[in-house]
Design an enzyme around this catalytic site. Structure first.
Site: not given
Length: 218
Positions: A77-81, A144-145, A158, A174
């Site tokens: 995945g990409d970016v997640t908080y 989800i990652g 999360a 994401c």
């Protein structure tokens, strides 16, 4: 099947990552059963293996000024908080032994949250054939990652319960620019008991993945 549960409570991302790695290695060696880590993180933005730096909005200094850490990870995945009011689950599961495959495993994680939202909060959520996660309309309510190492999963999901959604302005979640984010509380319009929601996550995880022996461990 047997599931161990580790409740870390409020825990820094880096510390929780070390717990994941330790349990991952033990599961790979067959020293422990499948394990679900449940945790709530202080504010942090994590970058996946394929993260696009342009999806982080603002400098690292500006993030720090707002109390948000930045962390590189090896998940997909990409970016997640992650932040307070968000239930984060890290399943340390021997996918190879279960023989369900990574795609089905991700679908099952989505199913856990879709059922929970429907049956406990009367929120209709869906999955996307293109983007992993759980959606309410055009807004993502759960990310989800995963990473899978020698047949065992780590990282995970999360779920936004009462998350500070204003913090999502610092990223393109994401890497999906044309979608928003939401939380259980934002949809319902009233406070939700975080501890109870956490118990629901465990119950539905056990149901979907067919664990019948649940043991809480330190």
């Amino acid at each position: 099947m047997h599931l161990n549960v580790v409740n870390l409570g409020r825990c820094e991302y880096e510390k929780a990552l070390q717990v994941q790695i330790e349990l991952l290695e033990k599961r790979q060696r067959g020293e422990i059963e499948d394990t679900l880590i449940l945790v709530e993180h202080p504010p942090v933005i994590t970058k996946g293996r394929h993260a696009d730096e342009t999806n982080i909005i603002g400098s690292e200094a500006s993030l720090i000024n707002h109390g948000i850490q930045l962390f590189n990870t090896d998940r997909g995945g990409d970016v997640t908080y992650h932040g307070p009011g968000q239930i984060v689950g890290y399943p340390i599961v021997n996918i190879r032994k279960s023989k369900i495959g990574v795609k089905k495993f991700v679908e099952n994680l989505e199913e856990v949250l879709i059922r929970l939202l429907d049956e406990k909060y009367h929120i209709t959520a869906t999955r996307s054939s293109v983007n992993p996660g759980v959606w309410v309309g055009a807004n993502k309510i759960a990310a989800i990652g995963l990473a899978v190492k020698r047949g065992v999963s780590m990282h995970g999901f999360a779920l936004n319960v009462s998350t500070n959604l204003a913090h999502f302005k610092f990223l393109v979640p994401c890497g999906i620019a044309d979608r928003g984010v939401t939380s259980i509380e934002e949809i319902l319009g009233y406070p939700v008991d975080f501890h109870v929601a956490n118990q629901h996550v465990l119950a539905y995880f056990s149901e979907v993945f067919n664990y019948d022996i649940i043991e809480t461990v330190e």
